[in-house]
Design an enzyme around this catalytic site. Structure first.
Site, PDB file in Angstrom:
ATOM      1  N   HIS A 288      59.347  15.271  27.336  1.00  0.00           N
ATOM      2  CA  HIS A 288      59.474  16.414  28.174  1.00  0.00           C
ATOM      3  C   HIS A 288      60.532  17.306  28.427  1.00  0.00           C
ATOM      4  CE1 HIS A 288      59.332  15.059  31.500  1.00  0.00           C
ATOM      5  NE2 HIS A 288      58.833  13.313  31.743  1.00  0.00           N
ATOM      6  N   ASP A 300      64.571  11.879  33.258  1.00  0.00           N
ATOM      7  CA  ASP A 300      62.570  11.729  33.402  1.00  0.00           C
ATOM      8  C   ASP A 300      62.475  13.368  32.487  1.00  0.00           C
ATOM      9  OD1 ASP A 300      59.961  12.205  32.953  1.00  0.00           O
ATOM     10  OD2 ASP A 300      60.258  11.295  35.062  1.00  0.00           O
ATOM     11  N   GLU A 334      54.523  18.023  31.488  1.00  0.00           N
ATOM     12  CA  GLU A 334      54.526  16.649  31.944  1.00  0.00           C
ATOM     13  C   GLU A 334      53.982  16.296  33.202  1.00  0.00           C
ATOM     14  OE1 GLU A 334      53.970  12.302  32.487  1.00  0.00           O
ATOM     15  OE2 GLU A 334      55.670  13.134  32.921  1.00  0.00           O
ATOM     16  N   GLU A 335      55.254  16.706  34.156  1.00  0.00           N
ATOM     17  CA  GLU A 335      54.733  16.162  35.353  1.00  0.00           C
ATOM     18  C   GLU A 335      53.671  16.338  36.896  1.00  0.00           C
ATOM     19  OE1 GLU A 335      56.421  13.937  36.361  1.00  0.00           O
ATOM     20  OE2 GLU A 335      58.262  14.239  34.855  1.00  0.00           O
TER      21      GLU A 335
HETATM   22 ZN   LIG Z   1      58.695  12.252  32.587  1.00  0.00          ZN
END
Ligand SMILES: [Zn+2]
Length: 491
Positions: A288, A300, A334-335
């Site tokens: 992502h 991330d 996504e988050e």
């Molecule tokens: Zn992630």
């Protein structure tokens, strides 16, 4: 005759055992081994990750950086020879404001002083009044403790959920379970506290080694409950509050000024490497593109985007065109909303039955010991020869799991089998969602191990004679709620 009977008896157990097994698919192991070893030498994943983090920076949904990242990545996909689609996705636009807190009353405080508390707002949090709010803090270790306190002791207070992230569990290899145990309070805590009249909710940061770093992350307000401001405390500050609250009354002044603005345009960035025999059948490799705003979103999940980009590039550069189309996707959101994955499952709904599989990397770039899969139980036996190739870099484990990448959940619900590398995540949650999620946390060789695993699995799935069986799943409650909300907005 007797001899034949004895022979049958001897063979019987193995015959029965093989009954349950599906035969391993025949694949081009020599070709896959070559692809594997070439991927192990590529630094492309690291280069993509470096640009996304060092040059573009944090990529929170709604930010100009996220749009810039999508445009840059689309150009990069074209440059390596993919056919690009920018799928429009409307994403939440939450912006962090001021976030400060101090203790203004606590046992044996020096008169006319305060004590600073390090915290960060949770994603989607509402604001306190501009000048802040001041209230007594009550500390609980569980939802049961909160319920036991009752409205009398919670009304008008700030509730701190002092749930400790189980670092030992993480270090023994079950980081995802440690995370899911603690993250429950980040998601549900604020609404549970609000139901009893709390004015704000705090959590102990969900993560390991702290260095007084608060970990952000999305919270989820339950429909119909009062929305109260919510923040995560650095571990040290949460522990301090717990100790002081045992001694007597503790009051905190809290200022949080985040805002939720109008939804904003972003993109799932999609790049196709066309299949030679079944171009309409798809194998997704993905990560992502969005990140939280405190760090530069390296582990991330710029890493996941980099790994997926390098995997598809390695397949292209191998010169052996995949039989099915390999599609790289950098998911938009996504988050805080999962709008990217939801939009894809909706926009491509009629094509999902023809998807062979989806792969996502979203747990850092640590060495993978294999891949998690969510799909038919025959998958490990069927892919036995692929496992043997993956064992070249110690990634030969295929393990069933219901958690194979959040962005793939909506497609998985529709029946698409999904995969995610089994990353070494022992230390991932030390940095996750903090200001320290930066490029230096990535070990280049371990990142290459991931590229090799993803490239080999994607190419094998693309070339497999069989189409993997699909099985639809019941719609999770949170997904149903999101879809209902969307429908309500339209009316
Ligand atoms: Zn992630």
């Amino acid at each position: 005759l007797l001899r034949r009977f004895l022979l049958l008896l001897l063979l019987a157990p193995s015959v029965f055992a093989q009954d349950k097994k599906v035969p391993a698919a025949q694949i081009d192991t020599a070709g896959l081994s070559k692809l594997h070893d070439a991927a192990l030498k590529s630094d492309y994943a690291y280069q993509v990750t470096q640009h996304l983090t060092d040059n573009i920076g944090p990529r929170l949904s709604g930010s100009p950086q996220l749009v810039h990242a999508a445009e840059w990545l689309a150009d990069e996909m074209r440059r390596i020879g993919l056919t690009v689609t920018l799928e429009k996705v409307m994403v939440p636009h939450w912006v962090r404001g001021q976030e400060t807190a101090e203790l203004v009353q606590f046992p044996d405080m020096t008169p006319n002083t305060t004590q600073k508390i390090v915290l960060t707002a949770l994603g989607d949090s509402v604001a306190t009044p501009a000048q802040g709010l001041t209230a007594e803090v009550v500390v609980v270790n569980s939802f049961d403790e909160l319920t036991a306190l009752g409205r009398d002791k919670v009304q008008g207070k700030i509730v701190l959920f002092h749930e400790v992230f189980d670092q030992r569990m993480a270090e023994q290899g079950d980081a995802r379970e440690a995370y899911s145990q603690a993250v429950e309070f980040r998601g549900k805590g604020p609404s549970e506290a609000a139901k009893l009249g709390a004015v704000a909710a705090l959590i102990r940061s969900v993560g390991g080694a702290s260095f007084r770093l608060p970990h952000t992350g999305g919270t989820h307000y339950e429909k119909g409950t009062n929305k109260i401001p919510a923040a995560a405390l650095a571990v040290e500050d949460a522990d301090l509050l717990m100790r002081l609250a045992k001694q007597g009354s503790v009051r905190m002044h809290l200022v949080l000024t985040p805002q939720t603005l109008e939804d904003s345009l972003a993109y799932n960035v999609i790049g196709d490497l066309k299949g030679s025999e079944h171009p309409d059948e798809i194998v997704i490799v993905s990560g992502h593109l969005d990140s939280w705003d405190l760090g530069t979103g390296a582990i991330d999940d710029a890493a996941g985007v980099g790994i997926a980009m390098a995997a598809i590039r390695a397949i292209k550069d191998s010169g052996s065109q995949p039989k099915r189309t390999v599609r790289v996707i950098a998911w938009a959101n996504e988050e805080n909303g999962l709008r990217g994955g939801l939009a894809y499952a909706k926009d491509y709904a009629s094509e999902l039955p023809k998807h062979q599989a989806g792969l996502e990397s979203d747990l850092g770039a640590g060495h993978p010991t294999g891949l998690f899969y969510d799909g038919d139980s025959s998958i490990p036996d069927l892919l036995d020869n692929v496992k043997k190739v993956l064992e070249r870099s110690g990634a030969g484990n295929l393990q069933a799991s219901e958690d194979t990448g959040a962005d793939l959940i909506p497609s998985g619900v529709a029946g698409v089998p999904t995969f995610q590398p089994i990353h070494d995540a022992r230390y991932y949650f030390n940095y996750h969602h903090t200001a320290a999620d930066t490029l230096d946390k990535i070990v280049p060789q371990e990142m290459r191990d991931n590229v090799a695993a993803m490239a080999v699995m994607a190419k094998a799935l693309a070339d497999l004679d069989q189409k993997l069986p699909q099985k639809t799943k019941p719609l999770p409650k949170w997904m149903r709620e999101i879809l209902e909300e969307e429908n309500a907005k339209k009316k």
